[in-house]
Design a protein around this motif. Structure first.
Motif, PDB file in Angstrom:
ATOM      1  N   VAL A   1       0.870  -1.186   0.000  1.00 33.32           N
ATOM      2  CA  VAL A   1       0.000   0.000   0.000  1.00 33.32           C
ATOM      3  C   VAL A   1       0.904   1.232   0.000  1.00 33.32           C
ATOM      4  O   VAL A   1       1.746   1.386   0.891  1.00 33.32           O
ATOM      5  CB  VAL A   1      -0.941   0.001   1.218  1.00 33.32           C
ATOM      6  CG1 VAL A   1      -1.820   1.256   1.202  1.00 33.32           C
ATOM      7  CG2 VAL A   1      -1.813  -1.257   1.218  1.00 33.32           C
TER       8      VAL A   1
ATOM      9  N   ALA B   1      -9.125   5.566  -6.470  1.00 33.49           N
ATOM     10  CA  ALA B   1      -9.513   4.994  -5.175  1.00 33.49           C
ATOM     11  C   ALA B   1     -10.447   5.930  -4.419  1.00 33.49           C
ATOM     12  O   ALA B   1     -10.170   7.120  -4.279  1.00 33.49           O
ATOM     13  CB  ALA B   1      -8.278   4.724  -4.331  1.00 33.49           C
TER      14      ALA B   1
ATOM     15  N   VAL C   1     -12.531   1.554   0.511  1.00 30.64           N
ATOM     16  CA  VAL C   1     -11.600   0.456   0.771  1.00 30.64           C
ATOM     17  C   VAL C   1     -11.858  -0.709  -0.191  1.00 30.64           C
ATOM     18  O   VAL C   1     -10.916  -1.419  -0.580  1.00 30.64           O
ATOM     19  CB  VAL C   1     -11.688  -0.019   2.240  1.00 30.64           C
ATOM     20  CG1 VAL C   1     -11.101   1.023   3.177  1.00 30.64           C
ATOM     21  CG2 VAL C   1     -13.110  -0.385   2.634  1.00 30.64           C
TER      22      VAL C   1
ATOM     23  N   PHE D   1      -9.672  -0.891  -3.337  1.00 31.29           N
ATOM     24  CA  PHE D   1      -8.329  -1.453  -3.214  1.00 31.29           C
ATOM     25  C   PHE D   1      -8.374  -2.974  -3.351  1.00 31.29           C
ATOM     26  O   PHE D   1      -7.510  -3.575  -3.987  1.00 31.29           O
ATOM     27  CB  PHE D   1      -7.712  -1.059  -1.871  1.00 31.29           C
ATOM     28  CG  PHE D   1      -7.390   0.404  -1.737  1.00 31.29           C
ATOM     29  CD1 PHE D   1      -6.144   0.890  -2.093  1.00 31.29           C
ATOM     30  CD2 PHE D   1      -8.332   1.299  -1.246  1.00 31.29           C
ATOM     31  CE1 PHE D   1      -5.832   2.240  -1.958  1.00 31.29           C
ATOM     32  CE2 PHE D   1      -8.041   2.653  -1.117  1.00 31.29           C
ATOM     33  CZ  PHE D   1      -6.790   3.125  -1.476  1.00 31.29           C
TER      34      PHE D   1
ATOM     35  N   ILE E   1      -9.835   7.642   4.235  1.00 30.48           N
ATOM     36  CA  ILE E   1      -9.464   6.236   4.375  1.00 30.48           C
ATOM     37  C   ILE E   1      -8.051   6.200   4.954  1.00 30.48           C
ATOM     38  O   ILE E   1      -7.190   6.980   4.546  1.00 30.48           O
ATOM     39  CB  ILE E   1      -9.469   5.508   3.014  1.00 30.48           C
ATOM     40  CG1 ILE E   1     -10.860   5.503   2.393  1.00 30.48           C
ATOM     41  CG2 ILE E   1      -8.964   4.068   3.175  1.00 30.48           C
ATOM     42  CD1 ILE E   1     -10.901   4.890   1.000  1.00 30.48           C
TER      43      ILE E   1
ATOM     44  N   VAL F   1      -7.253   0.067   4.765  1.00 30.11           N
ATOM     45  CA  VAL F   1      -7.016  -0.621   3.494  1.00 30.11           C
ATOM     46  C   VAL F   1      -6.441  -2.005   3.746  1.00 30.11           C
ATOM     47  O   VAL F   1      -6.905  -3.007   3.189  1.00 30.11           O
ATOM     48  CB  VAL F   1      -6.056   0.198   2.595  1.00 30.11           C
ATOM     49  CG1 VAL F   1      -5.641  -0.620   1.370  1.00 30.11           C
ATOM     50  CG2 VAL F   1      -6.714   1.495   2.165  1.00 30.11           C
TER      51      VAL F   1
END
Length: 251
Positions: A6, A206, A209, A212, A234, A239
């Motif tokens: 991430v 994005a 969540v 992702f 977020i 995530v």
């Protein structure tokens, strides 16, 4: 499937982090060094720093800012914007970058990619692909200069070529999805996954969540976002929790 990374992205102009929609109407999002430090403490796996004005202003990346960021974080730092020569790459690595992201300069002079890979290794070379739907054989075209100019290149042909020239990773940014928060371009990720032998970083769109998770399942090896992290709608932890809940391994 390897563990998913991430990655928060810091788009920088005039010494500040900025974010817009489809690369337009940029707004201030904070100090890059402070944000990079915060993301490191929040569990980011890497940080990407893109000097979005360097190419259009015909200058190199701000090395001092790169050094300050590198002093604050102890995870990989990828830096892009204004890279035109192997010496530019060498200077960035000396300033604290671990990898470099090359986009427009590689389109203008593809041999540059071979030179960087030969001098510093494929692991240093991330190809920045600003892609959008276009009237090409794959349905996706390649843009340059921060998404401002659509080239004649077909996206899939260019993906194959940059791999042949030594790309270590592909940073796929969907111009159509960028800043919209409607989700990553899943079709684009899937098309590139089919032909890519190197890791794929998905970027652009994005908003939740779940987005992702969708991108990871579509074949992305890493997930990059900006505004949802900058505005704290977020968190990186959220995530990673969602990815784990979907059975996807995270770092």
């Amino acid at each position: 499937m390897p563990a998913i990374r991430v990655i928060p992205c810091l788009d920088v102009a005039d010494g500040r982090v900025v974010k817009g929609v489809r690369f337009e109407n940029l707004r201030d999002s904070g100090d890059p060094v402070e944000l990079a430090s915060n993301y490191y403490l929040q569990g980011a796996d890497e940080v990407t720093f893109l000097d979005v004005a360097a190419t259009n202003e015909n200058r190199g990346t701000m090395l001092e800012m790169v050094t300050k960021c590198a002093e604050q974080i102890f995870i990989p730092l990828t830096v892009g914007g204004g890279i035109r020569t192997v010496d530019d790459v060498s200077n960035l690595l000396k300033s604290g970058a671990d990898k470099v992201s090359v986009g427009s300069a590689g389109i203008r002079r593809p041999q540059l990619l071979n030179e960087i890979a030969a001098e510093h290794g494929a692991q240093v070379l991330v190809i920045s692909l600003d892609l959008k739907r276009a009237a090409t054989k794959s349905g996706f075209g390649v843009t340059s200069n921060g998404g401002r100019e659509l080239t004649a290149l077909d996206a899939m042909d260019w993906v194959r070529e940059v791999q042949d020239r030594g790309a270590g990773e592909l940073l796929i940014n969907s111009i159509d999805a960028d800043g919209t928060r409607d989700g990553f371009d899943i079709e684009l990720i899937q098309k590139i996954r089919e032909i890519s032998q190197v890791p794929i970083i998905a970027s652009g769109g994005a908003g939740k969540v779940e987005h992702f998770v969708e991108a990871a399942l579509a074949g992305a090896d890493a997930l990059l976002a900006a505004s949802v992290f900058h505005e704290r709608s977020i968190s990186i932890a959220e995530v990673k929790s969602s990815l784990k809940a979907a059975g996807i391994e995270v770092r």
